[in-house]
Design a protein around this motif. Structure first.
Motif, short mmCIF file in Angstrom:
data_model
loop_
_atom_site.label_atom_id
_atom_site.label_comp_id
_atom_site.label_asym_id
_atom_site.label_seq_id
_atom_site.Cartn_x
_atom_site.Cartn_y
_atom_site.Cartn_z
N VAL A 152 7.58 -4.19 -11.75
CA VAL A 152 7.35 -2.78 -12.05
C VAL A 152 7.86 -2.54 -13.46
O VAL A 152 8.69 -3.29 -13.97
N MET A 153 7.37 -1.50 -14.07
CA MET A 153 7.81 -1.15 -15.43
C MET A 153 8.75 0.06 -15.33
O MET A 153 8.39 1.08 -14.75
N VAL A 154 9.96 -0.09 -15.87
CA VAL A 154 10.93 0.99 -15.87
C VAL A 154 11.26 1.33 -17.31
O VAL A 154 11.80 0.49 -18.03
N ASN A 155 10.88 2.52 -17.73
CA ASN A 155 11.09 2.94 -19.12
C ASN A 155 10.59 1.86 -20.08
O ASN A 155 11.26 1.47 -21.02
N ASP A 189 11.61 -6.80 -5.10
CA ASP A 189 10.92 -7.34 -3.94
C ASP A 189 9.96 -6.30 -3.37
O ASP A 189 9.97 -5.14 -3.79
N GLY A 190 9.15 -6.69 -2.43
CA GLY A 190 8.10 -5.83 -1.90
C GLY A 190 8.59 -4.67 -1.06
O GLY A 190 7.79 -3.81 -0.69
N GLN A 191 9.87 -4.62 -0.74
CA GLN A 191 10.42 -3.54 0.08
C GLN A 191 11.27 -2.56 -0.72
O GLN A 191 11.89 -1.67 -0.15
N THR A 192 11.31 -2.71 -2.03
CA THR A 192 12.16 -1.88 -2.87
C THR A 192 11.64 -0.46 -2.94
O THR A 192 10.47 -0.22 -3.20
N THR A 217 12.37 7.75 -1.23
CA THR A 217 12.32 6.68 -0.23
C THR A 217 10.99 5.94 -0.29
O THR A 217 10.77 5.00 0.46
N THR A 218 10.11 6.36 -1.20
CA THR A 218 8.81 5.72 -1.39
C THR A 218 8.99 4.26 -1.81
O THR A 218 9.77 3.96 -2.72
N THR A 219 8.26 3.37 -1.17
CA THR A 219 8.28 1.95 -1.53
C THR A 219 7.41 1.75 -2.77
O THR A 219 6.30 2.28 -2.86
N LEU A 220 7.92 0.99 -3.72
CA LEU A 220 7.20 0.74 -4.96
C LEU A 220 6.07 -0.27 -4.75
O LEU A 220 6.15 -1.13 -3.88
N SER A 221 5.04 -0.15 -5.57
CA SER A 221 3.94 -1.10 -5.52
C SER A 221 3.92 -1.92 -6.81
O SER A 221 4.45 -1.50 -7.83
N ASP A 222 3.32 -3.10 -6.73
CA ASP A 222 3.25 -3.98 -7.88
C ASP A 222 2.57 -3.27 -9.05
O ASP A 222 1.53 -2.63 -8.88
N GLY A 223 3.19 -3.32 -10.22
CA GLY A 223 2.62 -2.71 -11.41
C GLY A 223 2.94 -1.24 -11.58
O GLY A 223 2.48 -0.61 -12.54
#
Length: 65
Positions: free
Chosen positions: A3-6, A13-16, A47-53
């Motif tokens: 994921v891109m942060v700033n 991981d897939g559950q973050t 509490t939303t799970t992040l997605s790739d990208g």
């Protein structure tokens, strides 16, 4: 996944969740705003799970005057 942060690539991981990412990166619990893919995310949705990208912008409030 990445994921891109700033504008920085961060591997998670897939559950973050948004809250988990913020905690792992050392952001404070209060005084910040988060946008995911250009949409402001209310604290109740962290509490939303992040997605790739996913693209996150995290802004920290500062006092001054």
């Amino acid at each position: 996944m990445i994921v891109m942060v700033n504008e920085q690539a961060v591997e998670v991981d897939g559950q973050t969740t948004v809250a988990g990412l913020l905690q792992s990166m050392g952001f404070p619990e209060r005084g910040i705003a988060v946008a995911v893919n250009d949409a402001v995310l209310p604290r109740s949705s962290w509490t939303t799970t992040l997605s790739d990208g996913a693209r996150l912008e995290i802004v920290t409030a500062v006092q001054g005057g």
